[in-house]
Write a protein that holds these residues in place. Sequence first.
Motif, short mmCIF file in Angstrom:
data_model
loop_
_atom_site.label_atom_id
_atom_site.label_comp_id
_atom_site.label_asym_id
_atom_site.label_seq_id
_atom_site.Cartn_x
_atom_site.Cartn_y
_atom_site.Cartn_z
N CYS A 1 0.85 -1.12 0.03
CA CYS A 1 0.09 0.18 -0.10
C CYS A 1 1.00 1.33 -0.16
O CYS A 1 1.62 1.45 0.85
CB CYS A 1 -0.85 -0.09 1.29
N CYS B 1 1.44 3.92 2.74
CA CYS B 1 0.55 3.81 4.12
C CYS B 1 1.28 3.71 5.28
O CYS B 1 2.34 3.09 5.28
CB CYS B 1 -0.45 2.47 3.66
N TYR C 1 -8.27 -1.31 -1.27
CA TYR C 1 -9.41 -0.33 -1.29
C TYR C 1 -9.18 0.86 -0.28
O TYR C 1 -9.79 1.55 0.02
CB TYR C 1 -10.59 -1.01 -0.87
N ASN C 2 -7.80 1.03 0.07
CA ASN C 2 -7.31 1.94 0.86
C ASN C 2 -6.96 3.33 -0.07
O ASN C 2 -6.68 3.18 -1.32
CB ASN C 2 -6.14 1.70 1.78
N ARG C 3 -6.71 4.38 0.53
CA ARG C 3 -6.45 5.58 -0.31
C ARG C 3 -4.70 5.70 -0.19
O ARG C 3 -4.25 5.15 0.69
CB ARG C 3 -6.99 6.66 0.22
N GLU C 4 -4.20 6.48 -1.19
CA GLU C 4 -2.68 6.53 -1.02
C GLU C 4 -2.44 7.27 0.17
O GLU C 4 -3.11 8.11 0.80
CB GLU C 4 -2.23 7.24 -2.17
N GLY D 1 -2.88 6.25 3.06
CA GLY D 1 -3.88 5.84 4.25
C GLY D 1 -3.19 5.18 5.35
O GLY D 1 -2.13 4.81 5.44
N GLY E 1 -9.74 3.85 3.75
CA GLY E 1 -10.33 3.94 2.41
C GLY E 1 -11.69 4.74 2.59
O GLY E 1 -12.23 4.88 3.58
N GLU E 2 -12.31 4.68 1.57
CA GLU E 2 -13.58 5.51 1.06
C GLU E 2 -14.65 4.41 1.95
O GLU E 2 -14.64 3.45 1.62
CB GLU E 2 -13.99 5.70 -0.37
#
Length: 163
Positions: A40, A43, A76-79, A81, A98-99
């Motif tokens: 990730c 992350c 499904y995490n954000r960069e 995150g 994530g969202e």
Amino acid sequence: VANNYDVQPNLGALSKSGYTTKGKGHGTGLSSYRKMVSRCADCVTRTYLKDDFLVQGDRDYLAKAVWNLLANAVDYNREGGKIFIQVDKEHCVIENSGEAMGEEALFHAFDLFYTSDKSRTGKDGHMGMGLYLAKKILELHHLKLVLSNVEGGVRVVVCRERG
């Protein structure tokens, strides 16, 4: 179960006291989890091992179930995150930043071949089978899988069935 990761972990090795066990060609212990989670981009990962979460059953299937949960937390995490993993005697919690999932996605998340983002179907190894298989495997081991939105992300909890 499709995934894009090199080594699958051994759930039996996720232990405060040992971190490793002898495996059958799979990665073992937290080092394998950390290797996958490190994919990730930027992350931050926090792992809290309060106690051992011991489960008697098929190690390979349990590893696949947890691997799918971690793969989703990463993919499904954000960069930049966060991924939070907490283990104690009764629970294993995996949370990302994530969202949040929509109401329909939460309702259908464990359905076979369901993906909320149709543009990702088949990409990144996600074909709508991971959560379905994880839930089935965990249920066969008398475990419950709970998926929910939390402030700033999504959480999955593996816990013992109460009956």
